[in-house]
Design a protein around this motif. Structure first.
Motif, PDB file in Angstrom:
ATOM      1  N   TYR A  57      -3.486 -30.299   6.182  1.00 44.99           N
ATOM      2  CA  TYR A  57      -2.497 -30.980   7.013  1.00 44.99           C
ATOM      3  C   TYR A  57      -1.931 -32.181   6.260  1.00 44.99           C
ATOM      4  O   TYR A  57      -2.627 -32.806   5.451  1.00 44.99           O
ATOM      5  CB  TYR A  57      -3.150 -31.515   8.302  1.00 44.99           C
ATOM      6  N   SER A  64      -9.606 -28.948   7.444  1.00 46.09           N
ATOM      7  CA  SER A  64     -10.610 -28.531   8.422  1.00 46.09           C
ATOM      8  C   SER A  64     -10.913 -27.063   8.211  1.00 46.09           C
ATOM      9  O   SER A  64     -10.142 -26.344   7.573  1.00 46.09           O
ATOM     10  CB  SER A  64     -10.128 -28.765   9.858  1.00 46.09           C
ATOM     11  N   ASP A  65     -12.042 -26.621   8.742  1.00 48.81           N
ATOM     12  CA  ASP A  65     -12.296 -25.193   8.683  1.00 48.81           C
ATOM     13  C   ASP A  65     -11.679 -24.514   9.907  1.00 48.81           C
ATOM     14  O   ASP A  65     -10.967 -25.155  10.682  1.00 48.81           O
ATOM     15  CB  ASP A  65     -13.778 -24.899   8.502  1.00 48.81           C
ATOM     16  N   THR A  70     -14.147 -28.103  15.301  1.00 46.38           N
ATOM     17  CA  THR A  70     -14.504 -28.924  14.141  1.00 46.38           C
ATOM     18  C   THR A  70     -13.495 -30.034  13.910  1.00 46.38           C
ATOM     19  O   THR A  70     -12.323 -29.919  14.248  1.00 46.38           O
ATOM     20  CB  THR A  70     -14.606 -28.077  12.873  1.00 46.38           C
ATOM     21  N   GLU A  71     -14.006 -31.086  13.281  1.00 47.52           N
ATOM     22  CA  GLU A  71     -13.160 -32.229  13.010  1.00 47.52           C
ATOM     23  C   GLU A  71     -12.350 -32.017  11.745  1.00 47.52           C
ATOM     24  O   GLU A  71     -12.603 -31.103  10.965  1.00 47.52           O
ATOM     25  CB  GLU A  71     -14.024 -33.497  12.859  1.00 47.52           C
ATOM     26  N   GLN A  72     -11.357 -32.853  11.557  1.00 47.18           N
ATOM     27  CA  GLN A  72     -10.579 -32.889  10.336  1.00 47.18           C
ATOM     28  C   GLN A  72     -11.145 -33.963   9.411  1.00 47.18           C
ATOM     29  O   GLN A  72     -11.620 -35.000   9.859  1.00 47.18           O
ATOM     30  CB  GLN A  72      -9.108 -33.177  10.639  1.00 47.18           C
ATOM     31  N   PHE A  73     -11.076 -33.683   8.099  1.00 39.68           N
ATOM     32  CA  PHE A  73     -11.548 -34.622   7.084  1.00 39.68           C
ATOM     33  C   PHE A  73     -10.330 -35.156   6.335  1.00 39.68           C
ATOM     34  O   PHE A  73      -9.492 -34.379   5.880  1.00 39.68           O
ATOM     35  CB  PHE A  73     -12.506 -33.936   6.119  1.00 39.68           C
ATOM     36  N   PHE A  74     -10.268 -36.468   6.199  1.00 37.51           N
ATOM     37  CA  PHE A  74      -9.074 -37.111   5.659  1.00 37.51           C
ATOM     38  C   PHE A  74      -9.268 -37.604   4.240  1.00 37.51           C
ATOM     39  O   PHE A  74     -10.359 -38.042   3.851  1.00 37.51           O
ATOM     40  CB  PHE A  74      -8.679 -38.300   6.545  1.00 37.51           C
TER      41      PHE A  74
END
Lengths: 115, 113
Positions: free
Chosen positions: B33, B94-95, B100-104
């Motif tokens: 994203y 994210s997977d 699941t959360e998003q990783f930034f």
């Protein structure tokens, strides 16, 4: 459409006092809810999430949040604030039946913990 | 999160220039994203991609384009930068699981003069 409201732009709290950062959401159906924290000059860090089950969710750094379906809220709390908790906090939502669509974020609340 | 990297971290450019922001991830996630952060406006979604062959517009895609070169790489381009594109840009991953959360990534601060 999904949306998140964080009604307070700024929250000030004295060190050692409890803190609350408010979040309300709007989705059709059930939500997945998330809290993130952003320290200066850093990216967003995941704090905690509500998926299902117990309405009280515990996360990193002593933070917790309570899911309240009737009030469509997911307020972030901590029993005793630290100066190091001062940061920008974001609430985010995703509909449970939408697949893994992107999170929708609130505008953020700046928390200032005063020594 | 060191698993998601963004280059450059800071960029100053002039109106009309073409700019590319790059994002790489080692988390093995399919979904990537691009968000933009402006003071008082929070994070707004520009584009997202669920896999290499999938590109979707977000809330504010006008003036931007993206390229998903590989599972691990997702680039954001400003074809002709304008001053109101001055902002902090974040890549996230994210997977495929909905809960699941998003990783930034750490963000890219872009200034268009």
């Amino acid at each position: 459409a999904q949306s998140v409201a964080q009604p307070e732009d700024q929250v000030n709290v004295a060190e050692g006092n409890p803190l609350t950062v408010k979040c309300t959401y709007s989705v059709s159906g059930n939500p997945y809810l998330f809290w993130y924290v952003q320290y200066p000059n850093r990216g967003l860090q995941f704090l905690l999430k509500y998926i299902t089950g117990d309405n009280l969710v515990k996360g990193s750094y002593g933070f917790e949040a309570e899911f309240n379906k009737s009030q469509t809220s997911f307020h972030l709390k901590k029993p005793s604030a630290l100066v190091s908790d001062s940061a920008l906090y974001f609430c985010a939502v995703r509909r449970t039946n939408s697949g893994n669509t992107p999170l929708v974020f609130g505008k953020g609340t700046r928390l200032s913990v005063i020594a | 999160d060191a698993d998601v990297t963004q280059t450059p971290r800071n960029r100053i450019t002039k109106t009309g220039k073409r700019i590319m922001l790059e994002c790489s991830q080692t988390k093995g996630h399919d979904r990537m994203y691009w968000y933009r952060q402006d003071p008082g406006l929070g994070l707004r979604l520009i584009y997202y991609s669920f896999d290499v062959k999938d590109i979707n517009k977000g809330e504010i895609s006008d003036g931007y384009s993206v390229s998903r070169q590989a599972q691990a790489k997702f680039s954001l381009s400003l074809e002709s930068a304008i001053p109101n594109q001055t902002a902090l840009y974040f890549c996230a991953t994210s997977d495929f699981l909905a809960g699941t959360e998003q990783f930034f990534g750490p963000g890219t601060r872009l200034t268009v003069l």
